[in-house]
Design a protein around this motif. Sequence first.
Motif, PDB file in Angstrom:
ATOM      1  N   PHE A  56       0.641  -1.127  -0.072  1.00 52.04           N
ATOM      2  CA  PHE A  56       0.020  -0.011  -0.017  1.00 52.04           C
ATOM      3  C   PHE A  56       0.910   1.053  -0.102  1.00 52.04           C
ATOM      4  O   PHE A  56       0.911   1.919   1.195  1.00 52.04           O
ATOM      5  CB  PHE A  56      -0.804  -0.041   1.240  1.00 52.04           C
ATOM      6  N   GLY A  57       1.331   1.567  -1.235  1.00 49.19           N
ATOM      7  CA  GLY A  57       1.906   2.693  -1.254  1.00 49.19           C
ATOM      8  C   GLY A  57       3.230   2.663  -0.560  1.00 49.19           C
ATOM      9  O   GLY A  57       4.026   1.620  -0.519  1.00 49.19           O
ATOM     10  N   LYS A  58       3.913   3.856   0.239  1.00 48.06           N
ATOM     11  CA  LYS A  58       4.883   3.856   1.065  1.00 48.06           C
ATOM     12  C   LYS A  58       4.664   3.396   2.583  1.00 48.06           C
ATOM     13  O   LYS A  58       5.440   3.418   3.424  1.00 48.06           O
ATOM     14  CB  LYS A  58       5.406   5.458   1.187  1.00 48.06           C
ATOM     15  N   LEU A  59       3.390   2.812   2.858  1.00 46.33           N
ATOM     16  CA  LEU A  59       3.024   2.447   4.230  1.00 46.33           C
ATOM     17  C   LEU A  59       3.571   0.962   4.321  1.00 46.33           C
ATOM     18  O   LEU A  59       3.619   0.139   3.636  1.00 46.33           O
ATOM     19  CB  LEU A  59       1.568   2.645   4.540  1.00 46.33           C
ATOM     20  N   ASP A  60       4.044   1.169   5.654  1.00 44.46           N
ATOM     21  CA  ASP A  60       4.459  -0.481   6.363  1.00 44.46           C
ATOM     22  C   ASP A  60       3.153  -1.109   6.663  1.00 44.46           C
ATOM     23  O   ASP A  60       3.115  -1.753   7.730  1.00 44.46           O
ATOM     24  CB  ASP A  60       5.256  -0.223   7.546  1.00 44.46           C
ATOM     25  N   TRP A  61       2.264  -1.483   5.648  1.00 44.73           N
ATOM     26  CA  TRP A  61       1.130  -2.212   5.719  1.00 44.73           C
ATOM     27  C   TRP A  61       0.481  -2.779   4.554  1.00 44.73           C
ATOM     28  O   TRP A  61       0.650  -2.067   3.397  1.00 44.73           O
ATOM     29  CB  TRP A  61       0.095  -1.015   6.557  1.00 44.73           C
ATOM     30  N   GLU A  62      -0.083  -3.837   4.560  1.00 45.03           N
ATOM     31  CA  GLU A  62      -0.454  -4.413   3.451  1.00 45.03           C
ATOM     32  C   GLU A  62      -1.803  -4.616   3.350  1.00 45.03           C
ATOM     33  O   GLU A  62      -2.621  -4.887   4.314  1.00 45.03           O
ATOM     34  CB  GLU A  62       0.021  -6.067   3.201  1.00 45.03           C
ATOM     35  N   VAL A  63      -2.392  -4.206   2.082  1.00 44.41           N
ATOM     36  CA  VAL A  63      -4.124  -4.167   2.196  1.00 44.41           C
ATOM     37  C   VAL A  63      -4.672  -5.346   1.463  1.00 44.41           C
ATOM     38  O   VAL A  63      -3.889  -6.009   0.572  1.00 44.41           O
ATOM     39  CB  VAL A  63      -4.244  -3.052   1.421  1.00 44.41           C
ATOM     40  N   SER A  64      -5.702  -5.769   1.541  1.00 45.56           N
ATOM     41  CA  SER A  64      -6.180  -7.006   1.059  1.00 45.56           C
ATOM     42  C   SER A  64      -6.634  -6.304  -0.653  1.00 45.56           C
ATOM     43  O   SER A  64      -6.936  -5.436  -0.912  1.00 45.56           O
ATOM     44  CB  SER A  64      -7.746  -7.339   1.600  1.00 45.56           C
TER      45      SER A  64
ATOM     46  N   LEU B 171      -5.468  -1.950  -4.693  1.00 49.58           N
ATOM     47  CA  LEU B 171      -6.377  -2.785  -4.416  1.00 49.58           C
ATOM     48  C   LEU B 171      -7.631  -2.531  -5.573  1.00 49.58           C
ATOM     49  O   LEU B 171      -7.287  -1.161  -6.068  1.00 49.58           O
ATOM     50  CB  LEU B 171      -7.128  -2.496  -2.964  1.00 49.58           C
ATOM     51  N   ALA B 172      -8.340  -3.182  -5.688  1.00 52.23           N
ATOM     52  CA  ALA B 172      -9.763  -3.046  -6.537  1.00 52.23           C
ATOM     53  C   ALA B 172     -10.767  -2.916  -5.613  1.00 52.23           C
ATOM     54  O   ALA B 172     -11.174  -3.647  -4.901  1.00 52.23           O
ATOM     55  CB  ALA B 172      -9.908  -4.192  -7.326  1.00 52.23           C
TER      56      ALA B 172
END
Length: 385
Positions: free
Chosen positions: A6-14, A250-251
């Motif tokens: 998710f861009g530059k964030l240290d987080w993953e999106v579904s 994400l979609a």
Amino acid sequence: MEYRKFGKLDWEVSALGFGAMRLPTTGGPPASIDEPEAIRMIRHAIDQGVNYLDTAYAYHGGQSERLVGKALKNGYREKMRLTTKLPVRMVEKPEDFDRIFNEQMERLQTDKLDFYLLHGLRAETWRNVRDMGIIQWAEDKMAKGLFDYLGFSFHDEYSAFKEIVDDYDNWTLCQIQYNYMDEEFQAGRRGVEYAAGKGLAIIAMEPIRGGKLSLEPPEQVAKVWETGSVKRSPAEWALQWVWSQPEISLALSGMSKMEHVVENIAAAERSGPGAISTEDLSVIDKAREAFQGLIPVSCTNCGYCMPCPNGVEIPRIFQLYNDATMYNDLQTAKNRYSSDSPMGLKAEQRGDQCIECNECLDACPQTIAITDWLKKIHAELTPGE
């Protein structure tokens, strides 16, 4: 569930996000949400790993945010990231920022958002809120812990998209209309590449083009899908095209039935790098060509016919009609043709305002019989005519 950067964030999106714009209703106006079913759908999605939920101030006549607030009770708020949007078209003065935001927080029954977006930005609306001080306002809210990250959704041309991205260094995410039929529409593929180069998370909204790409396809397109190496529904072909692009975070899908939720989650679980072959991407290209072969008016949206001296929005009218024909969806075209909504046409922009000065005929490189088409389209898209 498949998760993505998710861009530059240290987080993953579904891979799949839940958009709360087309929730099930009880059969009345958009505000009449079927609350038990909508809550069941949202919670099922979260239980299956969807961790991004998107709503907005104006969705469902203002009731979407209230429904989302109810759905996220009982521990569900902690399981996902929540986004809502500031309706920039409704902002008349800087005091409106707080007034609208406070109402949204009350509706959502939360004291903090994860993402806050400026909704449906165009060049004009961006400059309006920018000059009112929206960036400083947002940074103050983030400093107070009321939301973590600022982004925007977008409906304008690429040049406006680039201007908005460049005007602020700390955007976290953007939402653009993006699907295999709209690869060059508005921000388009150029916008995807530009935003990715700036480190923004990119959310593809309308990945199934408002549901049009999930409908039973015309015969010409159905024959193309049959040549794919894997049997997929029309909706999954559209989603997998979006997910095949690594720049897309994400979609975002607006789902109105539980079966949509179930099917899209299953498709998301099949997504990922290399999940769709080069050969099948070629099949999608051929499906696009088949759809485009159904277009009745050969308008390329070059804009040479504009501005019309009498204010008729010629390319937009042709686009509405072409879409209605390609996707066999005349009712949506009628609704938009006779609507003053952002996606619609004002009375003074419609085809019956043509005075047959013929300036557009001389300018059109496609030699389209513009005045004749305007009469035909107005007759077909105007209720009661």
